[in-house]
Design an enzyme around this catalytic site. Sequence first.
Site, PDB file in Angstrom:
ATOM      1  N   ARG A  87       0.838  -1.321  -0.194  1.00  0.00           N
ATOM      2  CA  ARG A  87      -0.139   0.033  -0.114  1.00  0.00           C
ATOM      3  C   ARG A  87       0.789   1.296   0.011  1.00  0.00           C
ATOM      4  O   ARG A  87       0.338   2.523  -0.317  1.00  0.00           O
ATOM      5  CB  ARG A  87      -0.793   0.034   1.187  1.00  0.00           C
ATOM      6  N   ARG A 196       8.932 -10.254  -1.990  1.00  0.00           N
ATOM      7  CA  ARG A 196       8.593 -10.691  -3.320  1.00  0.00           C
ATOM      8  C   ARG A 196       9.405 -11.639  -4.135  1.00  0.00           C
ATOM      9  O   ARG A 196       9.383 -12.210  -4.942  1.00  0.00           O
ATOM     10  CB  ARG A 196       7.854  -9.596  -3.849  1.00  0.00           C
TER      11      ARG A 196
HETATM   12  C1  LIG Z   1       4.387 -14.924   0.392  1.00  0.00           C
HETATM   13  C2  LIG Z   1       3.114 -14.017   0.447  1.00  0.00           C
HETATM   14  C3  LIG Z   1       1.918 -14.605   0.984  1.00  0.00           C
HETATM   15  C4  LIG Z   1       0.984 -13.784   1.209  1.00  0.00           C
HETATM   16  N1  LIG Z   1      -0.438 -14.215   1.433  1.00  0.00           N
HETATM   17  C5  LIG Z   1      -1.580 -13.305   1.533  1.00  0.00           C
HETATM   18  C6  LIG Z   1      -2.718 -13.846   1.579  1.00  0.00           C
HETATM   19  O1  LIG Z   1      -2.983 -15.139   1.719  1.00  0.00           O
HETATM   20  N2  LIG Z   1      -3.777 -13.018   1.882  1.00  0.00           N
HETATM   21  C7  LIG Z   1      -3.633 -11.659   1.883  1.00  0.00           C
HETATM   22  O2  LIG Z   1      -4.698 -11.017   2.153  1.00  0.00           O
HETATM   23  N3  LIG Z   1      -2.392 -11.413   1.822  1.00  0.00           N
HETATM   24  C8  LIG Z   1      -1.080 -12.027   1.666  1.00  0.00           C
HETATM   25  N4  LIG Z   1      -0.260 -11.373   1.126  1.00  0.00           N
HETATM   26  C9  LIG Z   1       0.042  -9.765   1.323  1.00  0.00           C
HETATM   27  C10 LIG Z   1       0.617  -9.434   2.703  1.00  0.00           C
HETATM   28  O3  LIG Z   1      -0.082  -9.660   3.941  1.00  0.00           O
HETATM   29  C11 LIG Z   1       0.918  -8.020   2.490  1.00  0.00           C
HETATM   30  O4  LIG Z   1      -0.467  -7.313   2.659  1.00  0.00           O
HETATM   31  C12 LIG Z   1       1.795  -7.674   1.545  1.00  0.00           C
HETATM   32  O5  LIG Z   1       2.843  -8.463   1.499  1.00  0.00           O
HETATM   33  C13 LIG Z   1       2.341  -6.026   1.542  1.00  0.00           C
HETATM   34  O6  LIG Z   1       3.027  -5.922   2.936  1.00  0.00           O
HETATM   35  P1  LIG Z   1       3.189  -4.776   3.713  1.00  0.00           P
HETATM   36  O7  LIG Z   1       2.091  -4.454   4.294  1.00  0.00           O
HETATM   37  O8  LIG Z   1       4.318  -4.624   4.566  1.00  0.00           O
HETATM   38  O9  LIG Z   1       3.207  -3.453   2.650  1.00  0.00           O
HETATM   39  P2  LIG Z   1       2.802  -2.029   2.630  1.00  0.00           P
HETATM   40  O10 LIG Z   1       1.270  -1.936   2.633  1.00  0.00           O
HETATM   41  O11 LIG Z   1       3.697  -1.178   1.602  1.00  0.00           O
HETATM   42  O12 LIG Z   1       3.206  -1.277   3.958  1.00  0.00           O
HETATM   43  C14 LIG Z   1       4.671  -1.179   4.292  1.00  0.00           C
HETATM   44  C15 LIG Z   1       4.746  -1.088   5.761  1.00  0.00           C
HETATM   45  O13 LIG Z   1       4.139  -0.001   6.311  1.00  0.00           O
HETATM   46  C16 LIG Z   1       3.356  -0.209   7.576  1.00  0.00           C
HETATM   47  N5  LIG Z   1       1.861   0.059   7.423  1.00  0.00           N
HETATM   48  C17 LIG Z   1       1.219   0.435   6.269  1.00  0.00           C
HETATM   49  N6  LIG Z   1      -0.107   0.344   6.546  1.00  0.00           N
HETATM   50  C18 LIG Z   1      -0.122   0.057   7.830  1.00  0.00           C
HETATM   51  C19 LIG Z   1      -1.369  -0.045   8.564  1.00  0.00           C
HETATM   52  N7  LIG Z   1      -2.673   0.441   7.959  1.00  0.00           N
HETATM   53  N8  LIG Z   1      -1.344  -0.045   9.547  1.00  0.00           N
HETATM   54  C20 LIG Z   1      -0.014  -0.247  10.281  1.00  0.00           C
HETATM   55  N9  LIG Z   1       0.963  -0.123   9.574  1.00  0.00           N
HETATM   56  C21 LIG Z   1       0.862   0.123   8.017  1.00  0.00           C
HETATM   57  C22 LIG Z   1       3.712  -1.650   7.843  1.00  0.00           C
HETATM   58  O14 LIG Z   1       4.848  -1.345   8.807  1.00  0.00           O
HETATM   59  C23 LIG Z   1       4.312  -2.171   6.825  1.00  0.00           C
HETATM   60  O15 LIG Z   1       5.135  -3.358   6.788  1.00  0.00           O
HETATM   61  C24 LIG Z   1       1.024 -12.222   1.134  1.00  0.00           C
HETATM   62  C25 LIG Z   1       2.268 -11.766   0.826  1.00  0.00           C
HETATM   63  C26 LIG Z   1       3.169 -12.679   0.772  1.00  0.00           C
HETATM   64  C27 LIG Z   1       4.716 -12.021   0.483  1.00  0.00           C
END
Ligand SMILES: Cc1cc2nc3c(=O)[nH]c(=O)nc-3n(C[C@H](O)[C@H](O)[C@H](O)COP(=O)(O)OP(=O)(O)OC[C@H]3O[C@@H](n4cnc5c(N)ncnc54)[C@H](O)[C@@H]3O)c2cc1C
Length: 231
Positions: A87, A196
Amino acid sequence: MSEIKVLDHGYLKMVESWGRGEAGETEAAIIEAARQSTQGSFRGWEQDAKLLRFMFTNKHLTPFEFCGMTIEIQAPIFVFREWHRHRTQSYNEMSARYAPLPDLNYLPNTNRVLLTQDKNKQAQGVTGSKRLTEHIADDWLENIAEFYQRAEDLYQYGLSRGIPKELARVVLPVGRYSRMRASANLRNWLSFLTLRMDPNAQWEIRQYANAVGEIVAQEFPRTWALFREAA
Ligand SMILES: Cc1cc2nc3c(=O)[nH]c(=O)nc-3n(C[C@H](O)[C@H](O)[C@H](O)COP(=O)(O)OP(=O)(O)OC[C@H]3O[C@@H](n4cnc5c(N)ncnc54)[C@H](O)[C@@H]3O)c2cc1C
């Protein structure tokens, strides 16, 4: 930088990168941001490589937000669905409400279908990967090629009969290619790559992540070396 080909019809190319700072040196903006605290400046990599390493290994990562890049990606819609979960990147995607999507669909090859990863449960077939044969894989691939054609015919039929583009598209599968721009700072790109490029990520998005990695390596070679060292 030219396009990097990914999958059967996809690509990834850099639009723009930034972070040369006032010194005009690759990645100097990271050092300049860090030295803001003492009102200092970039001193050249003979001295500053040590500071870069110190910040990276000790997770003083905000200075790495002063570099970044925008890329253009052509990928199947299901890859974008995974990608958009990151996001904190900025996105703009072509809109099928305004222009028909190109007739490009992802057709994996037989080896990809047969590829299984013992530790990755999501990569296993429902009845167990051992029962999947080359014959079944080829049969399935033939079926989806026909299905893609049928979806395209129905899409074109709708468009030709005056069905609005925003509705005509409902028949398009998630294997259809779309195109977008994604922009993020360097710290954010590294977080994306950590998730990824990992073997647990689906094989298709991993191919795109590897291509992003190639661009990061070219544009930010010192940070990339530290990132790989830590992996
Ligand atoms: C191998 C793999 C399997 C997955 N399987 C699934 C699945 O089965 N179902 C599913 O729905 N998703 C799945 N995902 C997606 C995963 O749950 C994350 O949504 C995705 O990897 C994005 O990561 P992120 O939230 O760290 O990134 P970003 O959204 O870019 O956020 C970066 C960082 O900002 C902070 N942040 C952002 N938004 C918020 C918030 N609202 N509140 C608090 N902190 C925030 C956090 O520290 C976060 O790590 C998978 C991902 C991977 C890599």
